[in-house]
Design a protein around this motif. Structure first.
Motif, mmCIF file in Angstrom:
data_model
loop_
_atom_site.group_PDB
_atom_site.id
_atom_site.type_symbol
_atom_site.label_atom_id
_atom_site.label_comp_id
_atom_site.label_asym_id
_atom_site.label_seq_id
_atom_site.Cartn_x
_atom_site.Cartn_y
_atom_site.Cartn_z
ATOM 1 N N GLN A 152 -3.779 5.448 -3.816
ATOM 2 C CA GLN A 152 -2.966 5.917 -3.220
ATOM 3 C C GLN A 152 -3.341 5.562 -1.252
ATOM 4 O OE1 GLN A 152 0.419 6.472 -3.380
ATOM 5 N NE2 GLN A 152 0.107 6.745 -5.682
ATOM 6 N N LEU A 153 -3.064 4.958 -0.709
ATOM 7 C CA LEU A 153 -3.539 4.147 -0.074
ATOM 8 C C LEU A 153 -2.345 4.425 1.639
ATOM 9 C CD1 LEU A 153 -6.438 2.679 2.315
ATOM 10 C CD2 LEU A 153 -5.058 0.585 1.289
ATOM 11 N N THR A 154 -3.238 4.741 3.070
ATOM 12 C CA THR A 154 -2.457 5.446 3.830
ATOM 13 C C THR A 154 -2.942 5.009 5.218
ATOM 14 O OG1 THR A 154 -0.876 7.180 2.975
ATOM 15 C CG2 THR A 154 -1.011 6.733 5.103
ATOM 16 N N PHE A 155 -2.122 4.773 6.252
ATOM 17 C CA PHE A 155 -2.733 3.635 7.545
ATOM 18 C C PHE A 155 -1.837 4.044 8.874
ATOM 19 C CE2 PHE A 155 -2.760 -0.138 6.137
ATOM 20 C CZ PHE A 155 -1.973 -0.970 7.330
ATOM 21 N N ARG A 156 -2.254 3.851 9.741
ATOM 22 C CA ARG A 156 -1.600 3.857 10.824
ATOM 23 C C ARG A 156 -1.434 2.971 11.549
ATOM 24 N NH1 ARG A 156 -1.105 5.488 16.611
ATOM 25 N NH2 ARG A 156 -2.629 5.805 16.902
ATOM 26 N N SER A 157 -0.434 2.013 12.232
ATOM 27 C CA SER A 157 -0.532 1.243 13.153
ATOM 28 C C SER A 157 0.089 1.536 14.483
ATOM 29 C CB SER A 157 0.393 -0.157 12.215
ATOM 30 O OG SER A 157 0.102 -0.535 10.722
ATOM 31 N N PRO A 158 -1.094 1.851 15.218
ATOM 32 C CA PRO A 158 -0.490 2.213 16.774
ATOM 33 C C PRO A 158 0.504 1.057 17.549
ATOM 34 C CG PRO A 158 -2.950 1.818 16.545
ATOM 35 C CD PRO A 158 -2.435 1.317 15.166
ATOM 36 N N GLY A 159 0.724 1.240 18.379
ATOM 37 C CA GLY A 159 1.188 0.791 19.271
ATOM 38 C C GLY A 159 1.945 -0.418 18.984
ATOM 39 N N GLU A 160 2.779 -0.038 17.667
ATOM 40 C CA GLU A 160 3.795 -0.626 16.835
ATOM 41 C C GLU A 160 5.599 0.113 17.138
ATOM 42 O OE1 GLU A 160 3.042 -3.443 14.277
ATOM 43 O OE2 GLU A 160 1.753 -3.343 13.406
ATOM 44 N N THR A 161 6.550 -0.466 17.074
ATOM 45 C CA THR A 161 7.420 0.174 17.143
ATOM 46 C C THR A 161 7.942 0.757 15.545
ATOM 47 O OG1 THR A 161 8.167 -0.588 19.215
ATOM 48 C CG2 THR A 161 9.703 0.329 18.382
ATOM 49 N N LEU A 209 -1.577 -4.904 -4.884
ATOM 50 C CA LEU A 209 -0.708 -3.598 -3.490
ATOM 51 C C LEU A 209 0.620 -3.685 -3.538
ATOM 52 C CD1 LEU A 209 -2.442 -3.175 0.029
ATOM 53 C CD2 LEU A 209 -0.320 -3.832 -0.605
ATOM 54 N N THR A 210 0.869 -2.443 -3.281
ATOM 55 C CA THR A 210 2.499 -2.254 -3.584
ATOM 56 C C THR A 210 2.563 -1.966 -2.379
ATOM 57 O OG1 THR A 210 2.893 -2.577 -6.071
ATOM 58 C CG2 THR A 210 4.322 -1.817 -4.621
ATOM 59 N N VAL A 211 3.454 -1.875 -1.515
ATOM 60 C CA VAL A 211 3.790 -0.942 0.057
ATOM 61 C C VAL A 211 4.917 -0.456 -0.859
ATOM 62 C CG1 VAL A 211 5.262 -0.638 1.986
ATOM 63 C CG2 VAL A 211 2.968 -2.941 1.593
ATOM 64 N N LYS A 212 4.790 1.033 -0.815
ATOM 65 C CA LYS A 212 5.925 2.237 -1.286
ATOM 66 C C LYS A 212 6.841 2.464 -0.162
ATOM 67 C CE LYS A 212 5.997 3.449 -4.763
ATOM 68 N NZ LYS A 212 6.774 2.659 -5.723
ATOM 69 N N SER A 213 6.058 2.872 1.105
ATOM 70 C CA SER A 213 7.155 3.526 2.479
ATOM 71 C C SER A 213 6.251 3.126 3.551
ATOM 72 C CB SER A 213 7.905 4.741 1.850
ATOM 73 O OG SER A 213 6.403 5.655 2.324
ATOM 74 N N PHE A 214 7.530 2.983 4.783
ATOM 75 C CA PHE A 214 6.711 3.556 6.285
ATOM 76 C C PHE A 214 7.090 4.752 6.624
ATOM 77 C CE2 PHE A 214 7.289 -1.022 4.727
ATOM 78 C CZ PHE A 214 5.612 -1.606 5.701
ATOM 79 N N ARG A 215 6.696 5.029 7.249
ATOM 80 C CA ARG A 215 6.980 6.696 8.940
ATOM 81 C C ARG A 215 6.808 5.899 10.109
ATOM 82 N NH1 ARG A 215 4.007 10.550 7.997
ATOM 83 N NH2 ARG A 215 2.330 9.698 6.107
ATOM 84 N N ASN A 216 7.132 6.733 10.791
ATOM 85 C CA ASN A 216 7.366 6.810 12.007
ATOM 86 C C ASN A 216 6.206 7.695 12.756
ATOM 87 O OD1 ASN A 216 7.584 6.901 14.850
ATOM 88 N ND2 ASN A 216 9.657 8.639 14.472
ATOM 89 N N GLY A 217 5.439 7.550 13.488
ATOM 90 C CA GLY A 217 4.130 7.279 14.889
ATOM 91 C C GLY A 217 3.406 6.642 14.283
ATOM 92 N N SER A 218 3.096 5.610 15.240
ATOM 93 C CA SER A 218 3.982 4.537 15.282
ATOM 94 C C SER A 218 4.788 3.960 13.894
ATOM 95 C CB SER A 218 3.741 3.567 16.565
ATOM 96 O OG SER A 218 2.501 3.608 17.323
ATOM 97 N N ILE A 219 3.634 3.657 13.435
ATOM 98 C CA ILE A 219 4.225 3.164 11.770
ATOM 99 C C ILE A 219 3.254 3.430 11.064
ATOM 100 C CG2 ILE A 219 5.207 1.316 10.341
ATOM 101 C CD1 ILE A 219 6.333 -0.201 12.614
ATOM 102 N N ILE A 220 3.444 4.192 10.622
ATOM 103 C CA ILE A 220 2.344 4.757 8.657
ATOM 104 C C ILE A 220 2.736 3.928 7.359
ATOM 105 C CG2 ILE A 220 1.967 6.328 8.063
ATOM 106 C CD1 ILE A 220 2.324 8.293 10.007
ATOM 107 N N ASN A 221 1.639 3.624 7.520
ATOM 108 C CA ASN A 221 1.979 2.732 6.360
ATOM 109 C C ASN A 221 1.860 2.999 5.004
ATOM 110 O OD1 ASN A 221 2.799 0.060 7.694
ATOM 111 N ND2 ASN A 221 0.697 0.605 8.577
ATOM 112 N N GLU A 222 2.467 2.960 3.959
ATOM 113 C CA GLU A 222 2.258 3.902 2.995
ATOM 114 C C GLU A 222 2.338 2.822 1.534
ATOM 115 O OE1 GLU A 222 4.506 6.813 2.294
ATOM 116 O OE2 GLU A 222 2.623 8.574 3.782
ATOM 117 N N MET A 223 0.792 3.307 0.859
ATOM 118 C CA MET A 223 0.233 1.987 -0.165
ATOM 119 C C MET A 223 -0.392 2.473 -1.591
ATOM 120 S SD MET A 223 -1.206 -0.740 2.174
ATOM 121 C CE MET A 223 0.002 -0.112 3.125
ATOM 122 N N GLU A 224 0.043 1.070 -2.436
ATOM 123 C CA GLU A 224 -0.729 2.075 -3.414
ATOM 124 C C GLU A 224 -1.765 0.687 -4.329
ATOM 125 O OE1 GLU A 224 2.965 4.917 -6.326
ATOM 126 O OE2 GLU A 224 2.159 2.676 -6.741
#
Length: 256
Positions: free
Chosen positions: A125-134, A172-187
């Motif tokens: 499981q890989l997660t990272f944040r994309s700052p500055g994105e809405t 790689l498969t993207v599983k979900s997105f969360r608020n903050g700016s955008i938090i990307n969660e993938m497998e």
């Protein structure tokens, strides 16, 4: 001259339990009953008195495929088939008797070996944040256009980096997105029981971050399997703090 003699093999379905397969005498009786039944219309006329059992299987019935007895030679796959052959004489003058020929049944024993290969696969499981994105609420819906477009963007951008870095990388498969700016969660899937470590997976993203323009990557907020992995971003903060301390030390010394 007295008619045409036919040999018919009766083969039972492979799912039939051995204990329920009819005896040879029962097979013979069934055909005689059909011939003598005035309510059953047959295309040929049988001499009921000529119906007899001429061959029965020597062993218990094995597992075989059900075969329609149409060809001159019948071959079944697997072990020897349970075939009971019944001979009967068709009287001359009937529509089928004039062109009838004797059928020969041949049973062939073959052995088939099937190998089953189980593919080993490890998911990280890989997660990272994309700052500055809405972040927008439609990113919560995996069927929305916004979700699909961003998922495709991340997949097409990041997969080449991981394929070049790890020979065991599958996809790689993207599983979900969360608020903050955008938090990307993938497998990330690896065709290996010993995939790269969390630090190695994170380092690929850190190295690629400066070359990615389609979205932003906060190299200080990379998580692998729920554990935050340190990155080059932390070193930048340390350098800033060190510079401030040097400047403070210089100011203090200049006042003396």
């Amino acid at each position: 001259m007295n008619g045409t003699q036919a040999e018919v093999g009766v083969e039972f379905n492979k799912t039939t339990p051995a204990t329920t397969i009819p005896k040879a005498e029962e097979v013979q009786a069934t055909l005689k009953e059909a011939v003598n039944n005035p309510n059953i219309t047959l295309n040929v006329t049988f001499d009921a008195a000529s119906i007899e059992i001429i061959r029965v299987p020597a062993t218990a019935p094995p597992t075989v495929s059900t075969t329609v007895l149409q060809n001159t030679t019948i071959t079944t796959n697997g072990t020897a088939a349970n075939i009971t052959t019944v001979a009967a004489t068709m009287k001359p003058g009937t529509s089928a008797a004039s062109n009838a020929t004797t059928k020969t049944l041949t049973t062939v024993t073959t052995t088939t070996t099937t190998k089953t290969t189980t593919a080993v696969q490890t998911i990280r499981q890989l997660t990272f944040r994309s700052p500055g994105e809405t972040f927008t609420t439609d990113l919560l819906d995996s069927t929305s256009t916004a979700f699909k477009n961003r998922a495709t963007l991340l997949k097409s951008t990041l997969e080449p980096y991981y394929k070049r870095s790890f020979s065991s990388f599958s996809d790689l498969t993207v599983k979900s997105f969360r608020n903050g700016s955008i938090i990307n969660e993938m497998e990330l899937r690896f065709a290996s029981a010993s995939p790269p470590t969390g630090s190695e997976i994170a380092q690929v993203l850190v190295n690629a971050a400066s070359n990615i323009t389609a979205f932003t990557v906060d190299t200080t907020s990379i998580f692998v399997d729920g554990t935050q992995v340190s990155s080059g971003g932390n070193h930048k903060i340390s350098l800033i703090m060190a510079s401030c301390m040097v400047l403070l030390s210089w100011l203090l010394s200049s006042q003396h």
